[in-house]
Design a protein around this motif. Structure first.
Motif, PDB file in Angstrom:
ATOM      1  N   ASP A 111     125.441  16.782 -19.530  1.00  0.00           N
ATOM      2  CA  ASP A 111     124.927  17.677 -18.504  1.00  0.00           C
ATOM      3  C   ASP A 111     125.440  17.242 -17.135  1.00  0.00           C
ATOM      4  O   ASP A 111     125.801  16.072 -16.924  1.00  0.00           O
ATOM      5  N   TYR A 133     121.404  14.333 -14.623  1.00  0.00           N
ATOM      6  CA  TYR A 133     120.283  13.724 -15.335  1.00  0.00           C
ATOM      7  C   TYR A 133     119.360  13.127 -14.275  1.00  0.00           C
ATOM      8  O   TYR A 133     119.762  12.194 -13.568  1.00  0.00           O
ATOM      9  N   PRO A 134     118.153  13.653 -14.127  1.00  0.00           N
ATOM     10  CA  PRO A 134     117.254  13.118 -13.105  1.00  0.00           C
ATOM     11  C   PRO A 134     117.006  11.617 -13.242  1.00  0.00           C
ATOM     12  O   PRO A 134     116.844  10.915 -12.243  1.00  0.00           O
ATOM     13  N   ASP A 191     117.184  14.563 -19.422  1.00  0.00           N
ATOM     14  CA  ASP A 191     117.768  15.781 -18.870  1.00  0.00           C
ATOM     15  C   ASP A 191     116.741  16.582 -18.078  1.00  0.00           C
ATOM     16  O   ASP A 191     115.578  16.189 -17.954  1.00  0.00           O
ATOM     17  N   THR A 192     117.151  17.696 -17.518  1.00  0.00           N
ATOM     18  CA  THR A 192     116.278  18.473 -16.643  1.00  0.00           C
ATOM     19  C   THR A 192     115.114  19.117 -17.387  1.00  0.00           C
ATOM     20  O   THR A 192     114.173  19.601 -16.759  1.00  0.00           O
ATOM     21  N   ASP A 193     115.169  19.135 -18.717  1.00  0.00           N
ATOM     22  CA  ASP A 193     114.042  19.623 -19.510  1.00  0.00           C
ATOM     23  C   ASP A 193     113.105  18.497 -19.920  1.00  0.00           C
ATOM     24  O   ASP A 193     112.123  18.720 -20.630  1.00  0.00           O
ATOM     25  N   LEU A 244     109.265  16.946 -12.377  1.00  0.00           N
ATOM     26  CA  LEU A 244     110.431  17.753 -12.032  1.00  0.00           C
ATOM     27  C   LEU A 244     110.237  18.451 -10.682  1.00  0.00           C
ATOM     28  O   LEU A 244     111.180  18.566  -9.886  1.00  0.00           O
ATOM     29  N   LEU A 271     119.228  19.516  -8.314  1.00  0.00           N
ATOM     30  CA  LEU A 271     118.941  20.041  -9.649  1.00  0.00           C
ATOM     31  C   LEU A 271     119.541  21.421  -9.813  1.00  0.00           C
ATOM     32  O   LEU A 271     119.569  22.215  -8.868  1.00  0.00           O
TER      33      LEU A 271
END
Length: 442
Positions: free
Chosen positions: A185, A188-189, A218-220, A429, A440
């Motif tokens: 991705d 990645y936070p 990941d963002t999810d 998030l 993001l």
């Protein structure tokens, strides 16, 4: 158009119905009464359940081979329609295959033209798929090739060589290469980075090397292992190569990188992702502190450390550290020193709200995996080279949590790229979106 959509919608239902009916018919064939009858007959003949399973496997495989041959030739055995056919049956040949029921000796059919290619038991195949998966599973649990050979011989009566086990495990080489180089991705936070020590033979001697794992959230909110890197000596150059590799695979930015005491890593992070926050793992820091504490003082110092990492802000944490210093500076100077060395990479954590702290608090996600990987790597003693170590670690990760392997392992629907979830992720998030505007994906 509506009619076409209706037909397409009905097809999966028809297929599902056929599968249910097929399962029902098989269940009827394998009714308890039928199984009891088969076991009774096997007992009369002086056999046991294992021999019965082998006999059933033999009968089913030989029948399936005959059906495949009939389909290949276009006529059943003895059918007059085959007279004058350009190809015909040409007897059979003995073939032994290793199955989950033990070794089974088959009579495999062949044709005169030599063009028959069976699918259920392909030519030159000595093992059926279940056995290969069994070997990979045992190998992933840390068993050596000779241990696996002895286990299969003891439990299934299957005689295989250590070289054969090695050949089976080699099939994952291409899979590992693809996995290590897959696209990532863009953001990645959170990244977690940690290492375990493996022993590898090099230049005639066994040396300790660090096997570094990188897990990305990941963002999810799903965690995925992004790769494994083995190196004897850490440093800025090594970490620059690792992080550049991740960036070249598509990881353009990381917001928070959690790590602990890895030489040269903060500098490499600053070069590759200049705006990323480097955060020391708090649990690692507490454990490091406890190494300097006598058993009788552990509870006291643990209680004194708590106000530091639960402080509302950096000023409150400094006050708590000063209180710790005033009480234990003489009895446990190593504790004070450990916190002072890590202070600059510890305090970023204190700027986050509680919801975000809980998410980035520790590298437990990676520590839990590393704990299990240590168990399987220790049983192997040492590895002949780096590739052998990576192979075992990869199979170990796939066995421990297939979800971390980006959809290759168990628990993951085909085609989905998912790892384990992160508790409280939605709140975190939102905080990430506020604190890192524009970072993001929309």
């Amino acid at each position: 158009m509506d009619q076409v959509l209706s037909v397409e919608a009905e097809e999966p239902l028809v297929e599902e119905h056929e599968q249910v009916e097929g399962a029902r018919r098989v269940a009827a064939i394998l009714a308890p009464e039928a199984i009891d009858s088969l076991l009774a007959e096997a007992e009369k003949a002086g056999g046991d359940a294992q021999e019965l399973l082998a006999a059933i496997t033999k009968a089913v495989l030989e029948r399936a081979l005959q059906v495949e041959m009939a389909d290949h030739l276009g006529y059943e055995k003895g059918d007059p329609a085959g007279v004058g056919s350009p190809n015909s049956r040409n007897g059979s040949y003995p073939k032994t295959v290793v199955t989950a029921s033990g070794p089974v000796r088959l009579q495999a059919p062949r044709d005169r033209a030599g063009s028959f290619e069976p699918r259920i038991v392909p030519k030159r195949t000595k093992r059926l798929g279940q056995v290969d998966e069994m070997i990979l599973s045992l190998y992933a649990r840390g068993m050596s090739t000779r241990d696996i050979r002895d286990h299969l011989a003891e439990v299934y009566g299957a005689e295989i060589s250590p070289a054969l086990v090695s050949n089976v495990t080699e099939v994952v080489r291409e899979e590992i290469t693809e996995w290590q180089n897959r696209a990532l991705d863009a953001v990645y936070p959170i990244l977690y980075i940690d290492a375990i020590v493996v022993k590898v033979r090099e230049s005639g001697s066994v040396v300790n090397k660090a096997a570094h794992l990188v897990i990305g959230v990941d963002t999810d909110g799903y965690k995925q292992v992004l790769g494994i890197w083995i190196e004897q000596k850490e440093g800025s150059r090594f970490w620059l190569n690792v992080l550049t590799s991740l960036r070249n695979r598509g990881l353009k930015d990381a917001l928070v990188v959690c790590c602990d005491g890895l030489s040269g890593l903060p500098e490499a992070i600053g070069h590759v992702w200049p705006e990323a926050i480097v955060q020391t793992c708090v649990v690692h820091l507490i454990r490091t502190s406890m190494r300097y504490v006598a058993y009788a003082d552990r509870k006291k110092i643990a209680a004194a450390l708590r106000p530091i990492y639960t402080a509302a802000n950096a000023s409150a944490a400094e006050a708590a550290l000063e209180a710790l210093r005033g009480t234990f500076a003489r009895s446990a100077p190593g504790v004070i020193s450990a916190w002072e060395r890590s202070w600059e990479t510890f305090i970023p954590f204190l700027d986050f709200p509680l919801e975000l702290r809980r998410v980035i608090y520790t590298t437990n996600a990676i520590e839990s995996m590393n704990f299990q990987l240590r168990k399987i790597s220790k049983t192997r003693g040492h590895f002949p080279d780096d590739d052998a170590a990576i192979k075992l670690l990869y199979l170990g990760i796939r066995r421990i949590e297939g979800r971390h392997i980006d959809g290759v392992g168990r628990h993951v629907p085909a085609g989905q790229l998912r790892g384990t979830g992160t508790y409280g992720w939605k709140r975190a998030l939102n905080d990430f979106a506020i604190r890192f505007p524009g970072k993001l994906p929309v």
